[in-house]
Enzyme design. Structure first.
Site, mmCIF file in Angstrom:
data_model
loop_
_atom_site.group_PDB
_atom_site.id
_atom_site.type_symbol
_atom_site.label_atom_id
_atom_site.label_comp_id
_atom_site.label_asym_id
_atom_site.label_seq_id
_atom_site.Cartn_x
_atom_site.Cartn_y
_atom_site.Cartn_z
ATOM 1 N N GLU A 1 -5.172 -2.505 14.055
ATOM 2 C CA GLU A 1 -5.717 -1.525 13.117
ATOM 3 C C GLU A 1 -7.055 -1.030 13.635
ATOM 4 O OE1 GLU A 1 -6.149 -2.698 9.007
ATOM 5 O OE2 GLU A 1 -4.215 -3.737 8.988
ATOM 6 N N ARG B 1 3.829 -0.284 13.209
ATOM 7 C CA ARG B 1 3.546 -1.581 12.592
ATOM 8 C C ARG B 1 3.623 -1.436 11.075
ATOM 9 N NH1 ARG B 1 -2.010 -4.314 11.192
ATOM 10 N NH2 ARG B 1 -1.215 -6.320 10.491
ATOM 11 N N GLN C 1 0.800 -1.219 0.000
ATOM 12 C CA GLN C 1 0.000 0.000 0.000
ATOM 13 C C GLN C 1 0.834 1.271 0.000
ATOM 14 O OE1 GLN C 1 -2.775 -1.639 3.303
ATOM 15 N NE2 GLN C 1 -4.047 -0.250 2.145
ATOM 16 N N TYR D 1 -13.024 -2.360 12.644
ATOM 17 C CA TYR D 1 -13.522 -1.193 11.922
ATOM 18 C C TYR D 1 -15.014 -0.948 12.107
ATOM 19 C CZ TYR D 1 -9.057 -0.903 9.493
ATOM 20 O OH TYR D 1 -7.718 -0.765 9.205
ATOM 21 N N ASN E 1 -1.769 -10.948 8.555
ATOM 22 C CA ASN E 1 -2.765 -9.909 8.722
ATOM 23 C C ASN E 1 -4.081 -10.362 8.109
ATOM 24 O OD1 ASN E 1 -3.520 -6.935 9.223
ATOM 25 N ND2 ASN E 1 -4.138 -7.281 7.108
ATOM 26 N N GLU E 2 -5.115 -10.469 8.938
ATOM 27 C CA GLU E 2 -6.485 -10.685 8.478
ATOM 28 C C GLU E 2 -6.636 -11.904 7.572
ATOM 29 O OE1 GLU E 2 -8.016 -6.048 8.741
ATOM 30 O OE2 GLU E 2 -7.872 -6.994 6.769
ATOM 31 N N ASN F 1 -7.887 -6.309 14.402
ATOM 32 C CA ASN F 1 -8.253 -5.177 13.556
ATOM 33 C C ASN F 1 -9.754 -4.999 13.648
ATOM 34 O OD1 ASN F 1 -5.578 -5.223 12.827
ATOM 35 N ND2 ASN F 1 -5.923 -5.804 10.694
ATOM 36 N N GLU G 1 -5.548 1.874 -1.430
ATOM 37 C CA GLU G 1 -6.549 1.177 -0.622
ATOM 38 C C GLU G 1 -7.109 -0.026 -1.380
ATOM 39 O OE1 GLU G 1 -8.710 -0.296 2.163
ATOM 40 O OE2 GLU G 1 -7.154 1.203 2.524
ATOM 41 N N TRP G 2 -6.187 -0.930 -1.731
ATOM 42 C CA TRP G 2 -6.541 -2.201 -2.347
ATOM 43 C C TRP G 2 -7.491 -2.014 -3.536
ATOM 44 C CZ3 TRP G 2 -2.756 -4.992 -0.818
ATOM 45 C CH2 TRP G 2 -2.264 -4.889 0.491
ATOM 46 N N TRP H 1 -4.929 3.078 12.024
ATOM 47 C CA TRP H 1 -4.816 2.834 10.583
ATOM 48 C C TRP H 1 -5.379 4.049 9.851
ATOM 49 C CZ3 TRP H 1 -2.324 -0.746 7.800
ATOM 50 C CH2 TRP H 1 -2.492 -0.661 6.414
ATOM 51 N N HIS I 1 1.175 -9.474 4.706
ATOM 52 C CA HIS I 1 0.040 -8.569 4.546
ATOM 53 C C HIS I 1 -0.362 -8.564 3.073
ATOM 54 C CE1 HIS I 1 -2.027 -4.926 6.573
ATOM 55 N NE2 HIS I 1 -2.682 -5.194 5.438
#
Length: 448
Positions: free
Chosen positions: A353, A77, A20, A296, A165-166, A294, A407-408, A400, A121
């Protein structure tokens, strides 16, 4: 007004990911990743954006570390790009790739900031994807070798490691929903990928222990707090399935060494099985030093036949939403981390995050008045304080993200940073939310 004070040893930090922010996608021997392939495929990413340049942090890391130091964080991180270390996923180590991370880590330490490194990631070497990616158990062996190289190279310098990650995003979002690289839409494949990634995590933890690497190791799951709209049994069950899709499916194997049976049964009814081999569950449930979460968003749901994968319909109940369309549900953070403690015990927790996307405007004076984002952080910091006061072992918080970045699948259309990135000039501009967090860190708390 009451002041909410945080412990002096609470770890304030911020976070980024390699693909990213780094750019330099063909420099110093870096190999191609699945995200290079995906983003270069027309129609996969908004505006056909890609991470070829991103924030150019590969060349501007010193500028970014200066922003971190000014912010006052104790930790940063970041993630390591596997294709920089092993351009083909296996084989010879690319020393130039290692040297880049040596420079970053040394600069962080010199600035008084603890490096926290994520090994995976999402930027899998494309050469491994060509051989089946995470559906191929040979990728587990390749990951452990890569992890071993990193543990040895940074032993004593990086004291906090995150394996994955995730894993939900790596598996379901990327291989069932198809929104992320490699873009598959196969439920059985997604379940297989999730399982193999968790085995790879466990094998990396075993390698970390066997090497006697100094520091701590854990993993990060993205948890979502989903509640039933009513107390009707069918609504309760539907909301639980939807929540377990993110939560129990990954947390139970990590801490209990088993998958939740009600979910196993649900998948089996759809012809999907978990490809467990002897010893897998013992490997997945290796003791870890901390769990990264993480967080959100969250929501409410009720039973609706044939709605989505779990017969669950989300019901909008009036939450404010961020620019990416996610519910602002700060109380969900308190609920989900309380659930983690109650269900899985007292393993230390880091929020690895948490943040928000808003449609930021850079003024001619070089300022960004992102009051909504600052308020989002404040609401979530209040829940962090509640958690600590309630005895939940919350040890740190990573915002984050440090920078607006790629952003992906949303490309550069969505901004999560506390620092504004001008993608034409690559200049950085701290936002109001940056200064808000800076003050919270300085004061070890804030007034409400």
């Amino acid at each position: 007004m009451a002041k909410l004070e945080f412990p002096q040893d609470f770890v304030w930090g911020t976070a980024t990911a390699s693909y990213q922010i780094e750019g330099a996608y063909q420099e110093d021997g870096r190999g191609m990743s699945i995200w290079d392939t995906f983003s270069h495929t027309p129609g996969k990413v908004v505006n056909n954006d890609n991470g070829d340049v991103a924030c150019d942090s590969y060349h501007r890391y010193e500028e970014d570390i200066a922003l971190l130091k000014k912010l006052g964080v104790k930790a940063y991180r970041f993630s390591i790009a596997w294709p920089r270390i092993f351009p083909q996923g296996t084989g010879e180590v690319n020393e130039k790739g290692l040297d880049y991370y040596r420079r970053v880590v040394d600069a962080l330490i010199a600035a008084g900031i603890e490096p926290c490194a994520t090994l995976y990631h999402w930027d899998l070497p494309q050469a491994l994807q060509d051989k089946g990616g995470w559906a191929n158990r040979d990728t587990i062996d390749a990951f452990v070798k890569y992890a071993e190289v990193m543990f040895n190279a940074f032993d004593g310098k990086i004291k906090q490691w995150i394996t994955f990650n995730e894993t939900w995003c790596v598996s379901f979002l990327s291989n069932y929903i198809g929104a992320h690289a490699p873009g598959n839409t196969d439920l059985q494949l997604a379940v297989t990928v999730a399982h193999n990634c968790m085995v790879a995590h466990g094998e990396a933890v075993k390698k970390f222990r066997a090497l006697g690497t100094k520091g701590e190791i854990g993993t990060t799951h993205n948890l979502y707090w989903f509640e039933p709209y009513t107390t009707k049994p069918e609504d309760v069950a539907a909301a639980h399935r939807q929540r377990a899709y993110n939560n129990e499916w990954f947390m139970d194997p990590t801490f209990k060494g088993s998958y939740p049976q009600f979910m196993v049964d649900w998948f089996a009814a759809k012809g999907v099985t978990v490809p467990i081999q002897p010893g897998d569950m013992e490997t997945i449930s290796q003791p870890i030093d901390f769990i990264g979460v993480n967080f959100y968003s969250g929501g409410f749901g009720r039973y609706k036949k044939d709605e989505g994968l779990f017969d669950c319909e989300e019901v909008q109940i009036g939450f404010d939403k961020t620019y990416i369309g996610w519910n602002v549900y700060a109380d969900g953070l308190y609920k989900v981390l309380s659930w983690v403690k109650d269900t899985y015990g007292d393993t230390p927790i880091y929020i690895t995050e948490n943040g928000a996307c808003y449609d930021d405007v850079l003024t001619p004076e070089g300022t960004v008045h992102d009051l909504e984002r600052a308020e989002y952080y404040k609401k979530h910091f209040i829940q962090c304080h509640r958690l600590i006061e309630s005895g939940v072992p919350l040890k740190g918080y990573f915002a984050w993200s440090l920078l607006d970045n790629f952003e992906w699948a949303e490309g550069y259309n969505k901004r999560f940073g506390i620092v504004y990135t001008n993608y034409e000039t690559l200049e950085r501009f701290p936002k109001d939310s940056y200064y808000f967090i800076q003050q919270v860190i300085k004061d070890s708390g804030f007034e409400v």
